[in-house]
Scaffold this active site. Structure first.
Site, short mmCIF file in Angstrom:
data_model
loop_
_atom_site.label_atom_id
_atom_site.label_comp_id
_atom_site.label_asym_id
_atom_site.label_seq_id
_atom_site.Cartn_x
_atom_site.Cartn_y
_atom_site.Cartn_z
N TYR A 191 0.82 -1.21 0.00
CA TYR A 191 0.00 0.00 0.00
C TYR A 191 0.85 1.26 0.00
O TYR A 191 2.03 1.24 0.35
CB TYR A 191 -0.91 0.03 1.23
CG TYR A 191 -0.12 0.25 2.50
CD1 TYR A 191 0.01 1.52 3.03
CD2 TYR A 191 0.53 -0.80 3.13
CE1 TYR A 191 0.76 1.74 4.18
CE2 TYR A 191 1.28 -0.60 4.26
CZ TYR A 191 1.40 0.67 4.79
OH TYR A 191 2.16 0.88 5.90
N PHE A 226 1.99 9.75 3.51
CA PHE A 226 2.27 9.61 4.94
C PHE A 226 2.77 8.22 5.29
O PHE A 226 3.31 8.01 6.37
CB PHE A 226 1.04 9.96 5.79
CG PHE A 226 -0.18 9.14 5.50
CD1 PHE A 226 -0.35 7.87 6.05
CD2 PHE A 226 -1.18 9.63 4.68
CE1 PHE A 226 -1.48 7.13 5.79
CE2 PHE A 226 -2.31 8.89 4.41
CZ PHE A 226 -2.46 7.63 4.96
N ILE A 240 -7.86 0.35 10.03
CA ILE A 240 -8.98 1.29 10.06
C ILE A 240 -10.16 0.70 9.28
O ILE A 240 -9.98 -0.06 8.34
CB ILE A 240 -8.58 2.68 9.52
CG1 ILE A 240 -8.02 2.59 8.10
CG2 ILE A 240 -7.61 3.37 10.47
CD1 ILE A 240 -7.68 3.93 7.47
N TYR A 291 -9.12 7.81 10.89
CA TYR A 291 -8.69 8.11 12.26
C TYR A 291 -9.57 9.15 12.94
O TYR A 291 -9.29 9.55 14.07
CB TYR A 291 -7.23 8.55 12.25
CG TYR A 291 -6.31 7.45 11.76
CD1 TYR A 291 -6.06 6.35 12.55
CD2 TYR A 291 -5.75 7.50 10.50
CE1 TYR A 291 -5.25 5.32 12.09
CE2 TYR A 291 -4.93 6.49 10.04
CZ TYR A 291 -4.69 5.40 10.84
OH TYR A 291 -3.89 4.38 10.39
N PHE A 319 -5.64 5.50 -0.38
CA PHE A 319 -4.67 4.41 -0.41
C PHE A 319 -4.67 3.75 -1.77
O PHE A 319 -5.74 3.50 -2.34
CB PHE A 319 -5.04 3.33 0.62
CG PHE A 319 -4.75 3.71 2.04
CD1 PHE A 319 -3.52 3.41 2.62
CD2 PHE A 319 -5.69 4.37 2.80
CE1 PHE A 319 -3.25 3.76 3.93
CE2 PHE A 319 -5.44 4.71 4.12
CZ PHE A 319 -4.22 4.40 4.69
#
Length: 91
Positions: free
Chosen positions: A15, A26, A41, A67, A83
Site C-alpha cells: 500500500y 504519509f 482502520i 482516524y 490508499f
C-alpha cells in the site's frame, strides 16, 4: 483461477497512503491483517472487500472511517485518506 476474498480471513497487501486534501504521502509498505477484526482502520476493511489476487485498487477513506478526530503521526485529525493497494496474498 480467479480468487476473491470470500472464504479468506487474512490478507497481505502492499500500500501507499496519501492525504486526500494535498496528496502528501504519509506511509507506504506491506502488511498482513485479519479481515473484519479491527486490525486496520474500518475504511481499509471495507475498501478491500471483493478484491482479487494481484488486483490494484485506489481506496478513498473518509475521516469517519479512518482516524476521525485523532491526529496520528503525520496524519492530521479529520483527514480523508487515499490508499493505493495491491492484494499480494489471501490466506
Amino acid at each position: 483461477m480467479i480468487s476473491s476474498l470470500i472464504g479468506y480471513d487474512q490478507v497481505t497487501v502492499k500500500y501507499e497512503g496519501r492525504l486526500a486534501k494535498n496528496g502528501k504521502k504519509f506511509d507506504a509498505g506491506k502488511f498482513s491483517f485479519k479481515l473484519g477484526k479491527g486490525e486496520v482502520i474500518k475504511g481499509m476493511d471495507v475498501g478491500i472487500e471483493g478484491m482479487l489476487m494481484n488486483e490494484k485498487r485506489k481506496i478513498t477513506i473518509p475521516a469517519a472511517q479512518g482516524y476521525g478526530n485523532q491526529k496520528v503521526g503525520d496524519i492530521p485529525a479529520k483527514s480523508d485518506l487515499v490508499f493505493e493497494v495491491t492484494m499480494l496474498r489471501m490466506k
